[in-house]
Design an enzyme around this catalytic site. Structure first.
Site, PDB file in Angstrom:
ATOM      1  N   VAL A 182       0.859  -1.301  -0.127  1.00 62.56           N
ATOM      2  CA  VAL A 182      -0.085   0.009  -0.080  1.00 62.56           C
ATOM      3  C   VAL A 182       0.830   1.219  -0.103  1.00 62.56           C
ATOM      4  O   VAL A 182       0.396   2.256  -0.312  1.00 62.56           O
ATOM      5  CB  VAL A 182      -0.891   0.119   1.161  1.00 62.56           C
ATOM      6  CG1 VAL A 182      -1.999  -1.134   1.089  1.00 62.56           C
ATOM      7  CG2 VAL A 182      -0.280   0.378   2.555  1.00 62.56           C
ATOM      8  N   LYS A 183       2.015   0.858   0.318  1.00 62.12           N
ATOM      9  CA  LYS A 183       3.013   2.368   0.477  1.00 62.12           C
ATOM     10  C   LYS A 183       3.585   2.629  -0.976  1.00 62.12           C
ATOM     11  O   LYS A 183       3.030   2.223  -2.030  1.00 62.12           O
ATOM     12  CB  LYS A 183       4.264   1.996   1.476  1.00 62.12           C
ATOM     13  CG  LYS A 183       3.759   1.449   2.748  1.00 62.12           C
ATOM     14  CD  LYS A 183       2.940   2.651   3.621  1.00 62.12           C
ATOM     15  CE  LYS A 183       1.991   1.952   4.730  1.00 62.12           C
ATOM     16  NZ  LYS A 183       2.967   1.368   5.875  1.00 62.12           N
ATOM     17  N   HIS A 184       4.554   3.694  -1.037  1.00 60.97           N
ATOM     18  CA  HIS A 184       4.580   4.403  -2.219  1.00 60.97           C
ATOM     19  C   HIS A 184       5.503   3.514  -2.988  1.00 60.97           C
ATOM     20  O   HIS A 184       5.197   3.680  -4.453  1.00 60.97           O
ATOM     21  CB  HIS A 184       5.590   5.627  -2.197  1.00 60.97           C
ATOM     22  CG  HIS A 184       4.822   6.968  -1.379  1.00 60.97           C
ATOM     23  ND1 HIS A 184       4.758   7.137  -0.010  1.00 60.97           N
ATOM     24  CD2 HIS A 184       4.348   8.040  -2.083  1.00 60.97           C
ATOM     25  CE1 HIS A 184       3.822   8.042  -0.107  1.00 60.97           C
ATOM     26  NE2 HIS A 184       3.670   8.720  -1.004  1.00 60.97           N
TER      27      HIS A 184
END
Ligand SMILES: *Cc1c(COP(=O)(O)O)cnc(C)c1O
Length: 384
Positions: A182-184
């Site tokens: 879900v992160k960058h």
């Protein structure tokens, strides 16, 4: 639920897949050259001297607590509006998390309230760059320097962000990133600690490898079996397979951040004069990287509560989420640390009002339009 637009999603292309396949055909699946290459690339990207790759953002937080010298009885100030891992890492080292309230419009640590929680047992402060906006680091740095505390940035939301022109990764003594999908950018699971302090970097390298002084590859190169375990450590290593994916993802990060900011601008415009929802405030001179786009419901203008609005939006195919249940309200912290309602009132009030809207670089303009229309439609239905 089939067509639910999620709040976050990874973006994997053929180049990423090829990078991973290449490692699978190579000699080193772990502790190999890709780990160092990924570490160097992240260090360069954020402007830090050293980077140490570990198996998750949580492991990175744990390693940061170890390097900061957190021990039994030490107190560490953490914001209440965060993922539980931020506080859990303190507990892993035997420390006590002390929850600090946030500002109502940014949901970032309130420096004035932080200052008041410092006592002789306080050893460190964790700043969480909630949603992708850097904290008020100038104020936090003043407080930590003045009180001889280690400043740790939980920047799991903020890879690529800037505060007054300075990059996240250079603003604290230790900065932690996560590469969860879900992160960058993602490595499947993964994390990184960056620092300018060579001693911290060395401690973390040892900590991720059982507390042992040299790794398998270095011993192979030196043609020796000998090693020493100097302290208790863990197996928190990140594999070459994962680091190759991370390196490939990192090349796309600047464009992805721009896309996130573009989506945020559209949401900002759509909700600027809305009487039912309000976006979080962004400080001046901040380069916000929008891991999350969070709105606060104006419950005074609505007949429904957040739970009802949440399910209406889910039914409309919008994968809204809630970040976060304030950490101090979880049963574990209530039971083991005697926390509970009333200790961080701003976070508690905000918790009843927040919703995270879908935000990821692969979202199309039509997706954004659909989210805005659904939010406006659901608000009209529940208007007081
Ligand atoms: C994602 C996240 C973590 C934990 O990272 P993992 O890689 O999932 O272990 C910690 N803190 C914050 C603020 C996060 O968003």
């Amino acid at each position: 639920m089939t067509d639910l637009l999620p709040y976050a999603r990874q973006w994997i292309d053929e180049e990423d897949i090829q990078a991973v396949v290449n490692v699978l055909r190579s000699d080193w699946l772990t502790t190999g050259p890709m780990v160092e290459a990924f570490e160097k690339a992240i260090a360069k990207f954020v402007g830090a001297k050293y980077a140490v790759a570990v198996s998750s953002g949580t492991a990175a937080l744990h390693a940061a607590m170890y390097a900061a010298g957190i021990f039994k009885g030490a107190k560490v100030l953490v914001p209440s509006m965060t993922f539980v891992a931020t506080a859990n890492a303190v507990v892993f080292q035997g420390g006590t998390p002390v929850f600090v309230d946030v500002e109502p419009d940014t949901l970032l640590t309130d420096p004035t309230k932080l200052q008041k929680k410092i006592n002789p047992k306080t050893r460190a402060v964790v700043a969480v760059d909630y949603a992708g906006q850097p904290c008020a680091y100038d104020a936090l740095r003043d407080i930590t320097s003045h009180n001889d505390l280690v400043l740790i940035a939980d920047a799991c939301h903020a890879l690529g962000a800037k505060h007054n022109g300075r990059k996240v990764g250079t603003l604290a003594d230790l900065t932690v990133f996560s590469f969860h999908p879900v992160k960058h950018i993602t490595t499947g699971e993964g994390g990184m600690v960056v620092t300018d302090n060579p001693e911290f970097a060395e401690l973390i390298r040892r900590f991720r490898n059982h507390g042992i002084t040299s790794d398998h590859r270095r011993r192979a190169e030196m043609g020796t079996w000998y090693y020493e375990m100097l302290d208790l450590g863990y197996n928190y290593r990140l594999t070459d397979i994962q680091c190759a994916l991370g390196l490939s993802q990192l090349r796309k990060l600047p464009a992805w951040i721009e896309r996130r900011r573009e989506i945020a601008r559209r949401y900002d415009e759509a909700f600027a004069d809305d009487s039912y929802v309000k976006a979080l405030k962004v400080y001046e001179k901040t380069y916000h990287v929008y891991h999350l786009y969070v709105i606060q419901l104006n419950l005074e203008r609505l007949k429904a509560n957040r739970a009802t609005i949440f399910s209406s939006l889910r039914k409309a195919g919008i994968g809204v989420n809630v970040h976060y249940i304030p950490a101090h309200l979880h049963p574990y912290y209530r039971t083991s640390f005697g926390t509970g309602t009333g200790i961080c009132p701003v976070a508690e009030v905000a918790y009843e009002r927040i919703l995270s809207l879908p935000m990821f670089p692969a979202m199309t303009d039509e997706d954004v339009t659909k989210v805005i229309a659904a939010v406006k439609g659901v608000m009209e239905i529940h208007s007081a």
